[in-house]
Write an enzyme that holds these catalytic residues in place. Structure first.
Site, mmCIF file in Angstrom:
data_model
loop_
_atom_site.group_PDB
_atom_site.id
_atom_site.type_symbol
_atom_site.label_atom_id
_atom_site.label_comp_id
_atom_site.label_asym_id
_atom_site.label_seq_id
_atom_site.Cartn_x
_atom_site.Cartn_y
_atom_site.Cartn_z
ATOM 1 C CG ASN A 10 -10.983 1.730 -8.899
ATOM 2 O OD1 ASN A 10 -11.150 0.667 -9.504
ATOM 3 N ND2 ASN A 10 -9.789 2.209 -8.613
ATOM 4 C CE LYS A 12 -8.700 1.011 -5.236
ATOM 5 N NZ LYS A 12 -7.779 1.430 -4.162
ATOM 6 C CG HIS A 96 -5.716 4.058 -9.234
ATOM 7 N ND1 HIS A 96 -4.988 3.450 -8.225
ATOM 8 C CD2 HIS A 96 -6.868 4.498 -8.657
ATOM 9 C CE1 HIS A 96 -5.678 3.514 -7.100
ATOM 10 N NE2 HIS A 96 -6.821 4.150 -7.338
ATOM 11 C CD GLU A 98 -4.699 0.616 -5.745
ATOM 12 O OE1 GLU A 98 -5.445 0.120 -6.606
ATOM 13 O OE2 GLU A 98 -5.083 0.885 -4.586
ATOM 14 C CD GLU A 168 -7.901 8.013 -6.299
ATOM 15 O OE1 GLU A 168 -8.920 7.518 -5.821
ATOM 16 O OE2 GLU A 168 -7.088 7.377 -6.969
ATOM 17 N N GLY A 174 -6.748 3.474 0.522
ATOM 18 C CA GLY A 174 -6.814 2.166 1.155
ATOM 19 C C GLY A 174 -6.175 2.108 2.523
ATOM 20 C CB SER A 213 -9.674 6.620 3.087
ATOM 21 O OG SER A 213 -8.584 5.716 3.029
ATOM 22 N N GLY A 234 -13.150 3.911 -3.612
ATOM 23 C CA GLY A 234 -12.586 2.567 -3.687
ATOM 24 C C GLY A 234 -13.421 1.580 -2.897
ATOM 25 N N GLY A 235 -12.932 1.184 -1.732
ATOM 26 C CA GLY A 235 -13.543 0.116 -0.959
ATOM 27 C C GLY A 235 -15.029 0.300 -0.681
#
Length: 264
Positions: A10, A12, A96, A98, A168, A174, A213, A234-235
């Site tokens: 993802n 983002k 999600h 967010e 999640e 994050g 994470s 994610g990241g």
């Protein structure tokens, strides 16, 4: 039948179309030999078309980060299932945290999106998870059960085996804080139990991912768990080398061997 593991990235609100194409150009050769795992990247809407073209002929599928439940209509700024399908998407992330936190998305709306995704031949990745406050108050089971039940309320039970659920924990997204593999597996097992109440035996084929994470360093702890079938990343998915390492670890689950493949 064994569940095929899945690694989904993802991105983002990161990467322009040009940057997205460069990222998948670097990623493709790193995972080209893998057949035991489904691989998905979910760029921003603005990069879907270019990244989709760059993925043509590869073993990486295209996904979107959100969608509206209506096929068309007066919904300024929104994107529908048919639009995503037309761009070559096969997956779409729904609900999600967010989206829930920043845009007020409700469990009911997430459920409408899941139903719409199936209606337009997209595979939904339904995100569920508790906040830190809910966790500290001992409400994890209550919150996640509600999200699962309302998120799947409109799904034909016969399609339960095609659903993907991503657990999640919101407090782990994050933040650099990940749940333990044991705790993620416990909640994933509960999710499968709740899914079975609606889908019956098909819930045994529903893929459940861990997200929050995820890194190349900690993925083996999660993918070694019997109820976890992959990761929503994610990241780390922004870095081709890091995402490829995670994909290889997830693919190790598919081979039935020790998770944690060797990174080229």
């Amino acid at each position: 039948m064994a569940r095929v593991p899945l690694a989904a990235g993802n991105w983002k609100m990161h990467k322009t179309a040009r940057e997205g194409v460069e990222t998948v150009a670097a990623l493709k050769p790193l995972v080209a030999d893998l057949r035991e795992v489904d691989i998905v990247v979910c760029p921003p809407f603005t990069a879907l078309a270019d990244v989709g073209r760059a993925l043509a002929g590869s073993n990486i599928e295209l996904g979107a980060q959100d969608m509206h439940w209506e096929a068309q209509g007066p919904y300024t700024g929104e994107v529908s299932g048919p639009m995503l399908w037309d761009l070559g998407c096969t997956y779409v992330i729904v609900g999600h945290s967010e989206r829930r936190r920043h845009f007020g998305e409700t469990d009911e709306e997430a459920g409408r999106k899941v139903s719409a995704a199936f209606a337009h031949e997209l595979l939904p990745i339904l995100c569920v998870g508790e906040t830190l406050e809910e966790r500290d108050a001992g409400r994890t089971e209550e919150v996640v059960a509600r999200q699962v039940r309302l998120g799947t309320a409109g799904v034909d039970p016969a399609g339960g085996d095609r659903l993907v659920v991503a657990y999640e924990p919101v407090w782990a997204i994050g933040t650099g804080r990940a749940a333990t593999g044991e705790e993620a597996n416990r909640v994933s097992a509960l999710i499968r139990t709740w899914l079975a109440e609606r889908f019956g035996e098909a819930a045994q084929q529903t893929r459940i991912l861990y997200g929050g994470s995820v890194t190349p360093e900690n993925i083996t702890e999660f993918i070694a768990q019997p109820e976890i079938d992959g990761a929503l990343v994610g990241g780390a998915s922004l870095d081709p080398q890091a995402f490829a390492a995670i994909v290889r670890a997830v693919a190790g689950r598919g081979r039935g061997g020790v998770p944690g493949g060797v990174v080229d």
